[in-house]
Design a protein around this motif. Structure first.
Motif, short mmCIF file in Angstrom:
data_model
loop_
_atom_site.label_atom_id
_atom_site.label_comp_id
_atom_site.label_asym_id
_atom_site.label_seq_id
_atom_site.Cartn_x
_atom_site.Cartn_y
_atom_site.Cartn_z
N HIS A 151 0.88 -1.34 0.10
CA HIS A 151 -0.09 -0.03 0.12
C HIS A 151 1.02 1.26 0.14
N ALA A 152 1.80 1.16 0.88
CA ALA A 152 2.89 2.49 0.93
C ALA A 152 3.69 2.56 -0.35
N ASP A 153 4.04 1.58 -0.79
CA ASP A 153 4.71 1.69 -2.33
C ASP A 153 3.90 2.16 -3.38
N GLU A 154 2.78 1.68 -3.17
CA GLU A 154 1.76 2.27 -4.36
C GLU A 154 1.40 3.74 -4.43
N LEU A 155 1.24 4.13 -2.94
CA LEU A 155 0.93 5.42 -3.03
C LEU A 155 2.15 6.27 -3.10
N ALA A 156 3.48 5.99 -2.64
CA ALA A 156 4.56 6.55 -3.29
C ALA A 156 4.95 6.78 -4.64
N SER A 157 4.79 5.52 -5.40
CA SER A 157 4.86 5.57 -6.96
C SER A 157 3.93 6.22 -7.51
N SER A 158 2.68 6.17 -7.07
CA SER A 158 1.54 6.96 -7.81
C SER A 158 1.66 8.27 -7.69
N GLY A 159 2.20 8.59 -6.51
CA GLY A 159 2.17 10.10 -5.95
C GLY A 159 3.33 10.83 -6.75
N ARG A 160 4.64 9.85 -7.08
CA ARG A 160 5.62 10.37 -7.83
C ARG A 160 5.24 10.61 -9.36
N ALA A 161 4.53 9.61 -9.99
CA ALA A 161 4.19 9.66 -11.13
C ALA A 161 3.11 10.73 -11.32
N ARG A 162 2.19 11.13 -10.39
CA ARG A 162 1.29 12.17 -10.66
C ARG A 162 2.01 13.61 -10.98
N GLU A 163 3.01 13.64 -9.68
CA GLU A 163 3.60 14.74 -9.63
C GLU A 163 4.66 15.12 -10.92
N ARG A 164 5.09 13.90 -11.49
CA ARG A 164 5.69 14.26 -12.73
C ARG A 164 4.61 14.85 -13.87
N LEU A 165 3.38 14.01 -13.86
CA LEU A 165 2.57 14.53 -15.07
C LEU A 165 1.89 15.94 -14.58
N LEU A 166 1.95 16.29 -13.27
CA LEU A 166 1.45 17.80 -12.99
C LEU A 166 2.49 18.63 -13.55
N GLU A 167 3.80 18.29 -13.28
CA GLU A 167 5.03 19.29 -13.62
C GLU A 167 5.06 19.31 -15.32
#
Length: 397
Positions: A151-167
């Motif tokens: 659960h923690a890894d998915e949140l971290a990876s999805s959070g980083r992925a979304r952050e890159r998309l927002l950038e």
């Protein structure tokens, strides 16, 4: 269980025979105790989950029956991987770990109750039964830990992925890419476009503090500003719906952050707000240490200084008559002429602005009329002088 004879084969066989029913009862108990999972257990998916519960219990039973050759408190690789994947799935579904951990606890309790009853009926002794209980709950703890990690890894990876998309979306907005591409980028980043966006440029070290008081949808660009001094230390924020009555609140939130604030523009035209803010910085307009630079408040200066060379030529031409007097007199006459133009010739206001007597203003204006003649009555000359003198001198960037 340290030795194989602690868990007789006859007990293991009896428990294996009961596993499908134990798994079914565990699922039923989970549905009752954890309402959030009621839908997940319906239909074909419910059958798959029930099978997974049964396979998990069977894996534990194989380890327990292995006695001294395996640790029943340590699930095998595939079981741990399944628990890890289950945790990731919960994160992708937008759920916290609360429901899954509750399901683990309920499943462990029901499984232990039914399996231990079968084991005792098949002849398992008290000491082995107690050890069996320890192993059941150690096994579940390991599975829970694997799911939490997933659960923690998915949140971290999805959070980083979304952050890159927002950038990337922020970069596209600043570049002014077509609206269709912006809409697609916004959809990928799960970002709902606002009505307007306002660009804010500020020191990178102060951006994080500013974000605390800004709309959560605010975008942040990591691109370096082109041709702006100190660009590497600056950050660009794109603030949603900070137009109209909301703009004063935005400016207040940026006090003390040395920010430059562009105009509000339709969200897909944010590049225009960015261009205005960058132009202000290139022209040497700077934010104060306390108040941000509001580009909406210096539109005239931006217009006048848009072509620095043309402004310099205009000043040289329309102020040429003042070259006939000395430096000290020229300075006084220039400031008097500027005040006279800005106050529309109202002598008392000019005097108050310059902290001199109205007679002094009259005397200086007589000198200016001698230098300019009737040109001071010519609207075109008055316009040129107003443009030339209306903006304080600043070095062009």
């Amino acid at each position: 269980m340290s030795e194989a004879h602690d868990f007789p084969e006859a007990v293991a066989d009896a428990m294996r025979a009961e596993l499908p029913q134990v798994a079914e009862r565990a699922v039923e108990a989970i549905i009752v105790a954890v309402p959030g999972y009621a839908d997940a257990f319906q239909g074909p998916m419910g059958r798959k989950i029930s099978n997974a519960v049964e396979l998990t219990l069977r894996g534990f039973l194989q380890l327990a029956a292995a006695g001294g050759t395996a640790d029943a408190g340590t699930p095998g690789g595939p079981v741990v991987e399944a628990a890890y994947a289950l945790g990731r799935g919960e994160a992708r579904s937008g759920r916290s770990m609360d429901a899954l951990l509750a399901a683990y606890r309920v499943g462990a309790r029901v499984s232990w109750r039914d399996m231990s009853a079968t084991a005792v009926a098949a002849g398992l002794g008290p000491e082995s039964t107690a050890r069996f209980a320890e192993l059941v709950f150690a096994y579940i703890d390991r599975l829970s830990a694997a799911s939490v990690a997933g659960h923690a890894d998915e949140l971290a990876s999805s959070g980083r992925a979304r952050e890159r998309l927002l950038e990337r979306l922020a970069g596209g907005l600043l570049l002014g890419i077509p609206q269709a591409e912006l809409l697609e980028a916004a959809q990928r980043a799960e970002w709902a476009p606002p009505r307007t966006l306002t660009v804010v440029v500020l020191p990178a070290a102060r951006a994080q503090g500013a974000l605390v008081s800004l709309d959560p949808r605010t975008l942040r660009s990591t691109e370096e500003l082109p041709d702006v001094e100190g660009a590497a230390d600056l950050t660009v924020l794109l603030v949603p719906d900070a137009d109209g009555p909301a703009r004063p609140a935005l400016l207040r939130s940026l006090e003390g952050r040395e920010a430059v604030v562009g105009p509000a523009r339709p969200w897909s035209e944010a590049h225009a707000s960015y261009a205005r803010a960058v132009r202000a910085m290139r022209l040497g307009l700077a934010a104060g240490e306390r108040a941000p630079l509001d580009t909406d408040a210096c539109l005239a200066e931006l217009v006048v200084r848009a072509d620095a060379e043309a402004l310099a030529d205009l000043r040289a031409r329309v102020l040429a008559p003042l070259e006939r007097v000395g430096d000290t007199a020229r300075e006084k006459l220039t400031e008097t002429l500027r005040a006279w133009l800005l106050h529309h010739g109202r002598r008392d206001q000019v005097a108050a602005d310059l902290f001199v007597h109205p007679q002094t203003v009259r005397y200086r204006m007589t000198q200016l009329r001698e230098l300019y003649g009737d040109r001071l009555e010519d609207p075109a000359t008055v316009l040129e002088l107003t443009i030339a003198l209306g903006v304080a001198d600043r070095p062009a960037a």
